[in-house]
Design a protein around this motif. Structure first.
Motif, short mmCIF file in Angstrom:
data_model
loop_
_atom_site.label_atom_id
_atom_site.label_comp_id
_atom_site.label_asym_id
_atom_site.label_seq_id
_atom_site.Cartn_x
_atom_site.Cartn_y
_atom_site.Cartn_z
N ARG A 102 17.35 20.09 -25.89
CA ARG A 102 17.88 20.78 -24.71
C ARG A 102 19.33 21.17 -25.00
N CYS A 121 7.37 23.92 -24.67
CA CYS A 121 8.50 23.68 -23.76
C CYS A 121 8.02 23.40 -22.34
N TYR A 123 7.85 25.21 -19.97
CA TYR A 123 7.16 26.36 -19.38
C TYR A 123 5.81 26.63 -20.02
N THR A 140 16.64 24.48 -21.10
CA THR A 140 15.20 24.34 -21.35
C THR A 140 14.97 23.17 -22.30
N TYR A 142 12.71 22.03 -25.23
CA TYR A 142 11.74 22.71 -26.11
C TYR A 142 11.63 22.03 -27.46
#
Ligand SMILES: [Fe+2]
Length: 373
Positions: A102, A121, A123, A140, A142
């Motif tokens: 992050r 990630c 999302y 984010t 990931y």
């Protein structure tokens, strides 16, 4: 607006029908966008004997560079250049990140020169491959999971200001690409074989804040999102979807090829395209002294791996204030088409170089960039 003044021999229009025996140099502000004068020199301004001091052009062949993350999965990309706005690194990561990363210092932009893999990630997951951008917003969580059996070389740009699409003004919505081509991660069950669970049955989120690393540990996979909605998410842009602006009759200024903007900094993709063909149009870029930006250029090659032009990964840096322009060889070469992708970053603040850059740089690069080069 200042009045336009004229003295001596000039071209009727910039960069076309340049007076015989002269070399046109643009003395401009804000790249080629701001106030400008054309100076018609008797010699190319890149015909220097030598350059001493920090503004000398520097170069490095990134495909040859050794990076820590090539062999150590915990290692971060190797930093080459930086200022307060932007950091430029290179990664040859070959194994999956054993943590979620992050970046709490800014956005992260990845450009794969070679290699492919999966972004995992909050999302969802998103595949990436050669000559594709991934833009990952600040904050984010990931992981990068590179595919096995291929060579990986990824350029990494971290920006303090958000990575945004530049204003396209009168060009409208579809040049240089339709925003519909931007892909976001898809939520899907994660394959177990790429889990980041460590030997202790924990999942780690490695957070970078103010350049320092911290770790947050969980007893479960923190990328356990079951739904998301909003406008902030990682996305992918394939260079193949970039449809460059061209002009038959005049060189198109580099900034019209800007793909992303971050504050006062520009990330530019020059895609293969026909060059200006009109008789009176100059075939190469004008000489310039790009005083408001440090200019980083990386040839990226072609999609089909055809070897034309400079080798992919030959990164050159021309600091602001340094003379720049085509050399003798470039002017002599017939140029009806830009055959390769060329990547360009223009930074408003001067870049500083790391020891890793200095250790890998090409000696006497300034001579190579000279007119005689
Ligand atoms: Fe330049």
């Amino acid at each position: 607006m200042f009045a336009k003044h004229v003295q001596g021999r000039i071209a009727r229009q910039a960069h076309s029908a340049v007076p015989e025996g002269t070399y046109e140099e643009h003395h401009a502000r804000r790249g080629f966008e701001g106030e400008v004068s054309q100076l018609y020199h008797a010699h190319p301004t890149t015909d220097w004997l030598r350059v001493e001091g920090p503004i000398r052009p520097r170069g490095i062949q990134l495909t040859d560079l050794m990076t820590a993350d090539a062999s150590d999965p915990r290692a971060l990309p190797t930093l080459l250049m930086f200022n307060d706005d932007i950091k430029i690194s290179v990664s040859k990561r070959s194994a999956a990140m054993p943590y979620y990363f992050r970046n709490a210092d800014g956005d992260t932009l990845l450009l794969a020169q070679s290699g492919s893999g999966t972004l995992v990630c909050d999302y969802g997951t998103l595949a990436y491959g050669p000559l594709e951008y991934l833009v990952i917003p600040k904050g984010t969580s990931y992981r990068l999971v590179p595919d096995e059996g291929v060579e990986h070389l990824t350029y990494v740009v971290e920006t303090r200001e958000p990575v945004a699409l530049p204003d396209r003004g009168l060009l409208g919505h579809f040049l240089p690409f339709d925003r519909g081509v931007l892909d976001v991660p898809q939520l899907a069950p994660q394959p177990m074989d790429i889990s980041a669970e460590n030997a202790d049955g924990e999942w780690e989120v490695l957070v970078k804040r103010d350049g320092e690393l911290s770790s947050i540990f969980y007893a479960f996979d923190p990328a356990d999102v079951e739904g998301w909605t909003g406008s902030l998410a990682p996305f992918r842009l394939r260079l193949a979807d970039v449809r460059p602006l061209t002009s038959q009759r005049l060189d198109v200024p580099p900034m019209t090829h800007a793909t992303f903007q971050s504050g006062q900094n520009w990330i530019v993709t020059m895609a293969p395209r026909p060059m200006q063909s009109a008789e009176d149009a100059e075939r190469a870029q004008p000489y310039h002294r790009n005083v408001d930006y440090d200019e980083v250029i990386v040839p990226l090659g072609t999609h089909d791996g055809r070897r034309v032009g400079p080798p992919p990964g030959l990164m050159s840096v021309t600091p602001g204030g340094m003379n720049h322009g085509p050399n003798q060889a470039r002017l002599a070469a017939a140029r009806d088409r830009l055959p390769i992708y060329v990547w360009n970053i223009d930074t408003a603040r001067p870049l500083h170089y790391t020891d890793a850059f200095a250790a890998g740089e090409i000696p006497d690069f300034a001579q190579r960039e000279s007119f005689r080069g």
